[in-house]
Design a protein around this motif. Structure first.
Motif, mmCIF file in Angstrom:
data_model
loop_
_atom_site.group_PDB
_atom_site.id
_atom_site.type_symbol
_atom_site.label_atom_id
_atom_site.label_comp_id
_atom_site.label_asym_id
_atom_site.label_seq_id
_atom_site.Cartn_x
_atom_site.Cartn_y
_atom_site.Cartn_z
ATOM 1 N N GLY A 96 0.789 -1.231 0.000
ATOM 2 C CA GLY A 96 0.000 0.000 0.000
ATOM 3 C C GLY A 96 0.816 1.273 0.000
ATOM 4 O O GLY A 96 0.271 2.367 -0.166
ATOM 5 N N GLN A 97 2.115 1.171 0.162
ATOM 6 C CA GLN A 97 2.961 2.360 0.225
ATOM 7 C C GLN A 97 3.276 2.929 -1.160
ATOM 8 O O GLN A 97 3.218 2.225 -2.180
ATOM 9 C CB GLN A 97 4.279 2.054 0.937
ATOM 10 C CG GLN A 97 4.155 1.893 2.435
ATOM 11 C CD GLN A 97 5.518 1.827 3.116
ATOM 12 O OE1 GLN A 97 6.472 1.266 2.590
ATOM 13 N NE2 GLN A 97 5.607 2.397 4.310
ATOM 14 N N CYS A 98 3.631 4.192 -1.157
ATOM 15 C CA CYS A 98 4.193 4.861 -2.329
ATOM 16 C C CYS A 98 5.640 5.200 -1.996
ATOM 17 O O CYS A 98 5.905 5.894 -1.010
ATOM 18 C CB CYS A 98 3.418 6.132 -2.667
ATOM 19 S SG CYS A 98 4.139 7.090 -4.030
ATOM 20 N N ILE A 99 6.574 4.691 -2.788
ATOM 21 C CA ILE A 99 7.996 4.898 -2.498
ATOM 22 C C ILE A 99 8.737 5.432 -3.712
ATOM 23 O O ILE A 99 8.250 5.347 -4.850
ATOM 24 C CB ILE A 99 8.670 3.585 -2.021
ATOM 25 C CG1 ILE A 99 8.654 2.532 -3.146
ATOM 26 C CG2 ILE A 99 7.983 3.065 -0.766
ATOM 27 C CD1 ILE A 99 9.469 1.287 -2.832
ATOM 28 N N ILE A 100 9.918 5.986 -3.456
ATOM 29 C CA ILE A 100 10.827 6.424 -4.509
ATOM 30 C C ILE A 100 12.094 5.570 -4.431
ATOM 31 O O ILE A 100 12.644 5.366 -3.349
ATOM 32 C CB ILE A 100 11.212 7.906 -4.347
ATOM 33 C CG1 ILE A 100 10.010 8.817 -4.634
ATOM 34 C CG2 ILE A 100 12.366 8.280 -5.288
ATOM 35 C CD1 ILE A 100 10.306 10.294 -4.395
ATOM 36 N N ASP A 129 5.672 8.062 0.674
ATOM 37 C CA ASP A 129 5.981 7.635 2.037
ATOM 38 C C ASP A 129 7.485 7.671 2.308
ATOM 39 O O ASP A 129 7.941 8.311 3.257
ATOM 40 C CB ASP A 129 5.448 6.216 2.272
ATOM 41 C CG ASP A 129 3.932 6.161 2.219
ATOM 42 O OD1 ASP A 129 3.298 6.812 3.056
ATOM 43 O OD2 ASP A 129 3.398 5.475 1.328
ATOM 44 N N THR A 130 8.269 6.977 1.463
ATOM 45 C CA THR A 130 9.701 6.820 1.743
ATOM 46 C C THR A 130 10.504 6.904 0.453
ATOM 47 O O THR A 130 10.114 6.353 -0.571
ATOM 48 C CB THR A 130 9.992 5.465 2.421
ATOM 49 O OG1 THR A 130 9.175 5.332 3.582
ATOM 50 C CG2 THR A 130 11.456 5.359 2.829
ATOM 51 N N MET A 131 11.640 7.572 0.534
ATOM 52 C CA MET A 131 12.618 7.560 -0.556
ATOM 53 C C MET A 131 13.781 6.658 -0.144
ATOM 54 O O MET A 131 14.346 6.809 0.934
ATOM 55 C CB MET A 131 13.160 8.950 -0.842
ATOM 56 C CG MET A 131 14.246 8.975 -1.914
ATOM 57 S SD MET A 131 14.942 10.624 -2.167
ATOM 58 C CE MET A 131 16.160 10.311 -3.446
ATOM 59 N N ALA A 168 9.377 13.268 0.003
ATOM 60 C CA ALA A 168 9.170 12.055 0.800
ATOM 61 C C ALA A 168 9.077 12.365 2.291
ATOM 62 O O ALA A 168 9.764 13.254 2.794
ATOM 63 C CB ALA A 168 10.308 11.068 0.547
ATOM 64 N N GLN A 169 8.247 11.612 2.994
ATOM 65 C CA GLN A 169 8.113 11.791 4.436
ATOM 66 C C GLN A 169 9.290 11.183 5.194
ATOM 67 O O GLN A 169 9.605 11.601 6.307
ATOM 68 C CB GLN A 169 6.813 11.141 4.923
ATOM 69 C CG GLN A 169 5.557 11.772 4.353
ATOM 70 C CD GLN A 169 4.298 11.069 4.822
ATOM 71 O OE1 GLN A 169 4.250 10.534 5.934
ATOM 72 N NE2 GLN A 169 3.273 11.045 3.994
ATOM 73 N N LYS A 170 9.951 10.208 4.570
ATOM 74 C CA LYS A 170 11.022 9.481 5.234
ATOM 75 C C LYS A 170 12.116 9.176 4.220
ATOM 76 O O LYS A 170 11.824 8.930 3.045
ATOM 77 C CB LYS A 170 10.452 8.179 5.816
ATOM 78 C CG LYS A 170 11.384 7.346 6.661
ATOM 79 C CD LYS A 170 10.615 6.160 7.241
ATOM 80 C CE LYS A 170 11.499 5.277 8.110
ATOM 81 N NZ LYS A 170 10.732 4.135 8.662
ATOM 82 N N ILE A 171 13.385 9.191 4.658
ATOM 83 C CA ILE A 171 14.509 8.918 3.760
ATOM 84 C C ILE A 171 15.355 7.791 4.334
ATOM 85 O O ILE A 171 15.807 7.855 5.484
ATOM 86 C CB ILE A 171 15.375 10.174 3.549
ATOM 87 C CG1 ILE A 171 14.557 11.246 2.819
ATOM 88 C CG2 ILE A 171 16.631 9.830 2.742
ATOM 89 C CD1 ILE A 171 15.245 12.580 2.706
ATOM 90 N N VAL A 172 15.566 6.765 3.515
ATOM 91 C CA VAL A 172 16.408 5.632 3.892
ATOM 92 C C VAL A 172 17.607 5.608 2.958
ATOM 93 O O VAL A 172 17.445 5.537 1.732
ATOM 94 C CB VAL A 172 15.641 4.297 3.809
ATOM 95 C CG1 VAL A 172 16.564 3.137 4.170
ATOM 96 C CG2 VAL A 172 14.427 4.320 4.728
#
Length: 259
Positions: free
Chosen positions: A98-102, A173-175, A206-210
């Motif tokens: 369900g997430q949207c990621i980069i 959500d997250t990159m 993005a709300q979060k970066i990994v």
């Protein structure tokens, strides 16, 4: 006002990207530094594979028929591949349905994509990586959006700001991103000015970066920063990372996962 060497080098590379070549004289005038200082900058940048020195000036490295190993994607993809695969596995397992990621166009994110495509998750994935997009399209549960831009010689990623409007229309959500290097003061750094500008736009959406960093990238600096240390949520590295680096990263408040 005094211009520091990193800022000068950013402007030199940006000028070469726009004009392809430049003389020592014109760059010294533009940057308001001596020719001696300018030559030292050019020599240093050549040693890093960022440009080609010529008599009286420099040219953009992409203007040569061959590319240095540090900039060729086909070479980078094969470098530290086992470590990148281990990092990519942990990163892929972090993604929830369900997430949207980069995913950026890095070789490490490509390894992540190769694992992610085998998983049963419903995802929306944005990427500027051509190889990454082709890999991800094999999973029917994925909606894959390719961020448009310019494709340069030796690269597997689209660059520039032509397609960044899409980032304003989607909640990310997250990159997941890699880099040419990570340094404690500047964070994630890379060698291509246009790619850096695109990565900045991707990160800001993005709300979060990994950050996916094999051990060789920690402590290595490149020409321009695209994510500051305080903006990184998680760093995933491999078991080759020095213990003192892991301690320092955690002291900075970063969550560190070792593959």
């Amino acid at each position: 006002m005094k211009m520091f060497s990193e800022e000068r080098r950013k402007r030199i590379l940006d000028y070469l990207i726009r004009h392809n070549r430049a003389t020592v004289k014109e760059l010294a005038e533009i940057l308001n530094v001596s020719k001696v200082t300018l030559r030292a900058d050019l020599n240093s940048m050549e040693s890093e594979g960022l440009l080609q020195r010529t008599h009286g000036g420099a040219t953009l490295i992409e203007s040569r028929p061959e590319l240095p190993p540090t900039t060729s994607f086909s070479v980078r993809e094969k470098t530290n591949q086992a470590e990148k695969r281990a990092i990519g596995k942990i990163a892929a397992d972090m993604v929830s349905t369900g997430q949207c990621i980069i995913l950026d166009a890095s070789s490490t994110c490509l390894e992540m994509a190769r694992i992610l495509v085998t998983q049963q998750k419903r995802l929306t994935i944005l990427t500027n990586g051509i190889m990454t997009a082709l890999e991800l399209r094999e999973n029917p549960q994925f909606t894959v959006i390719l961020i448009g831009g310019i494709l340069r010689l030796g690269s597997a990623g689209l660059e520039g700001s032509l397609g960044t409007h899409i980032l304003k229309e989607i909640n990310v959500d997250t990159m997941y991103t890699s880099a040419n290097g990570f340094v404690y003061d500047d964070g994630l750094t890379d060698f291509n000015v246009y790619e850096v500008e695109l990565k900045k736009s991707m990160a800001s959406s993005a709300q979060k970066i990994v950050a996916l960093l094999d051990h060789t990238k920690i402590g290595r600096s490149s020409i321009a920063s695209f994510v500051a240390p305080q903006d990184i949520d998680i760093i995933i590295t491999d078991s080759g990372a020095a213990e003192e680096d892991l301690v320092k990263l955690r002291q900075m408040g970063l969550e560190v996962v070792v593959a």
